[in-house]
Design a protein around this motif. Structure first.
Motif, PDB file in Angstrom:
ATOM      1  N   VAL A 168      45.144   8.459   6.068  1.00 12.86           N
ATOM      2  CA  VAL A 168      43.892   7.849   5.658  1.00 12.86           C
ATOM      3  C   VAL A 168      43.060   7.479   6.878  1.00 12.86           C
ATOM      4  CG1 VAL A 168      42.869   5.876   4.495  1.00 12.86           C
ATOM      5  CG2 VAL A 168      44.844   7.011   3.480  1.00 12.86           C
ATOM      6  N   GLN A 169      43.708   6.991   7.933  1.00 15.67           N
ATOM      7  CA  GLN A 169      43.004   6.638   9.154  1.00 15.67           C
ATOM      8  C   GLN A 169      42.344   7.870   9.770  1.00 15.67           C
ATOM      9  OE1 GLN A 169      45.195   5.496  12.820  1.00 15.67           O
ATOM     10  NE2 GLN A 169      44.073   3.558  12.683  1.00 15.67           N
ATOM     11  N   SER A 170      42.995   8.998   9.715  1.00 15.67           N
ATOM     12  CA  SER A 170      42.421  10.237  10.255  1.00 15.67           C
ATOM     13  C   SER A 170      41.180  10.655   9.474  1.00 15.67           C
ATOM     14  CB  SER A 170      43.467  11.364  10.197  1.00 15.67           C
ATOM     15  OG  SER A 170      44.567  11.074  11.021  1.00 15.67           O
ATOM     16  N   ILE A 171      41.258  10.510   8.142  1.00 13.59           N
ATOM     17  CA  ILE A 171      40.097  10.841   7.310  1.00 13.59           C
ATOM     18  C   ILE A 171      38.942   9.908   7.627  1.00 13.59           C
ATOM     19  CG2 ILE A 171      39.213  10.905   4.947  1.00 13.59           C
ATOM     20  CD1 ILE A 171      42.056  11.709   4.070  1.00 13.59           C
ATOM     21  N   ASN A 178      33.647   8.948  10.158  1.00 11.24           N
ATOM     22  CA  ASN A 178      32.843   8.208  11.139  1.00 11.24           C
ATOM     23  C   ASN A 178      32.215   9.143  12.172  1.00 11.24           C
ATOM     24  OD1 ASN A 178      33.387   5.734   9.956  1.00 11.24           O
ATOM     25  ND2 ASN A 178      35.143   5.298  11.266  1.00 11.24           N
ATOM     26  N   ILE A 179      32.974  10.136  12.589  1.00 13.83           N
ATOM     27  CA  ILE A 179      32.455  11.109  13.560  1.00 13.83           C
ATOM     28  C   ILE A 179      31.337  11.936  12.939  1.00 13.83           C
ATOM     29  CG2 ILE A 179      33.031  13.225  14.822  1.00 13.83           C
ATOM     30  CD1 ILE A 179      35.796  11.959  15.383  1.00 13.83           C
ATOM     31  N   ILE A 224      25.529  13.154  12.209  1.00 19.78           N
ATOM     32  CA  ILE A 224      24.437  13.314  11.248  1.00 19.78           C
ATOM     33  C   ILE A 224      23.215  12.515  11.673  1.00 19.78           C
ATOM     34  CG2 ILE A 224      23.673  12.765   8.891  1.00 19.78           C
ATOM     35  CD1 ILE A 224      26.600  13.351   8.032  1.00 19.78           C
ATOM     36  N   TYR A 225      23.427  11.274  12.103  1.00 22.41           N
ATOM     37  CA  TYR A 225      22.307  10.389  12.415  1.00 22.41           C
ATOM     38  C   TYR A 225      21.866  10.459  13.876  1.00 22.41           C
ATOM     39  CZ  TYR A 225      23.198   8.541   7.802  1.00 22.41           C
ATOM     40  OH  TYR A 225      23.362   8.424   6.444  1.00 22.41           O
ATOM     41  N   SER A 226      22.460  11.375  14.630  1.00 27.25           N
ATOM     42  CA  SER A 226      22.048  11.566  16.016  1.00 27.25           C
ATOM     43  C   SER A 226      20.933  12.606  16.081  1.00 27.25           C
ATOM     44  CB  SER A 226      23.233  12.043  16.862  1.00 27.25           C
ATOM     45  OG  SER A 226      22.806  12.368  18.171  1.00 27.25           O
ATOM     46  N   HIS A 279      38.713  14.727  20.143  1.00 29.93           N
ATOM     47  CA  HIS A 279      38.649  16.174  20.366  1.00 29.93           C
ATOM     48  C   HIS A 279      39.404  16.933  19.284  1.00 29.93           C
ATOM     49  CE1 HIS A 279      39.607  20.084  22.253  1.00 29.93           C
ATOM     50  NE2 HIS A 279      38.408  19.927  22.822  1.00 29.93           N
ATOM     51  N   ARG A 280      40.548  16.402  18.873  1.00 34.41           N
ATOM     52  CA  ARG A 280      41.348  17.057  17.834  1.00 34.41           C
ATOM     53  C   ARG A 280      40.602  17.083  16.498  1.00 34.41           C
ATOM     54  NH1 ARG A 280      45.447  14.324  18.668  1.00 34.41           N
ATOM     55  NH2 ARG A 280      45.350  12.791  16.964  1.00 34.41           N
ATOM     56  N   ILE A 281      39.962  15.967  16.151  1.00 37.78           N
ATOM     57  CA  ILE A 281      39.206  15.905  14.887  1.00 37.78           C
ATOM     58  C   ILE A 281      38.012  16.844  14.942  1.00 37.78           C
ATOM     59  CG2 ILE A 281      37.778  14.427  13.421  1.00 37.78           C
ATOM     60  CD1 ILE A 281      39.639  12.091  14.210  1.00 37.78           C
TER      61      ILE A 281
END
Length: 257
Positions: free
Chosen positions: A5-8, A13-14, A19-21, A42-44
């Motif tokens: 769940v933390q990875s998701i 968040n990334i 998106i907003y950048s 980097h992995r995500i």
């Protein structure tokens, strides 16, 4: 929180960061801003790139990929609200020959979920799926006018950004303005978000009398003079009733919309 769940959560968040950048972001920049280890970031990102949700440009900067917009478009197209209201948006566009938007309040921002473009060459640029602050737009001010006080207070606490000299950034002034919007049954964006552009919006009620969305007519200042706005206010109020009735809303005799 479990590892999976933390990875998701980190991946989401990334994605939201990208998106907003307004520009591409590097691994270190993303890692530092979100307090995620660089190796994890980097992995995500690599996983998101493999699935087409993120792309990497020639400068090793990461941006949102086309897959994300493809999935987003499918989701928006499935919204019953969008499909049900679109015929009315087309009618309003045909009557005014100006661009018509449909929006709703999402996480204290106005989310554009549909638009029907004006056929005229001079028109406002906007995107379905774009989010904007509500205090400076006619769509947003309508939605705020019928929202609980806490929603308005949260938006004020987050800071009222000044986009033009006409943007309302004083909390008390905004609150008074929203009262007027509710009394009038429509809101006007008088070059408050973008100079040279005026908008007028109205509410859409459901069968319980709740405002579920708002719709607006947008055009350049040269075509949206004071007399034109006065004329369009009647059309906005008329379609506010027509569209709301399609959702089962029954208008009370003493209620002005």
């Amino acid at each position: 929180m479990s590892k999976n769940v933390q990875s998701i959560s980190r991946a989401i968040n990334i994605l939201e960061k990208l998106i907003y950048s307004d520009k591409g972001l590097g691994v270190t920049e993303i890692s530092n801003s979100l307090a995620i280890k660089k190796s994890t970031t980097h992995r995500i990102l690599s996983t998101l790139v493999n699935h087409g949700y993120v792309v990497q440009d020639e400068n090793s900067k990461y941006k949102v990929g086309l897959k994300f917009f493809e999935v987003g478009s499918v989701a928006i197209n499935k919204l019953d609200l969008r499909n049900d209201v679109r015929p009315f948006l087309k009618e309003i566009r045909d009557k005014t020959n100006e661009t018509v938007h449909l929006g709703l309040l999402d996480n204290n921002h106005v989310l554009y979920i549909d638009k029907v473009e004006s056929l005229k060459t001079v028109r406002m640029f906007s995107e379905i799926g774009r989010k904007i602050e509500p205090h400076c737009t006619s769509l947003g001010k309508v939605l705020l006018a019928y929202s609980p006080d806490k929603v308005v207070e949260d938006i004020i606490d987050n800071g009222l950004i000044k986009y033009t000299g006409n943007t309302i950034i004083e909390p008390d002034k905004l609150k008074e303005h929203l009262k007027e919007v509710r009394i009038n049954g429509y809101a006007i964006d008088d070059e408050e978000q973008l100079m040279g552009v005026r908008c007028i919006a109205g509410p859409i009620f459901n069968y319980e009398g709740e405002v579920i969305a708002s719709f607006s007519i947008t055009g350049p200042l040269i075509r949206m003079g004071k007399e034109k706005i006065k004329e369009l206010s009647k059309l906005i109020k008329q379609y506010s009733v027509i569209i709301s009735r399609s959702f089962g809303y029954i208008r009370n005799n003493d209620e002005r919309i």
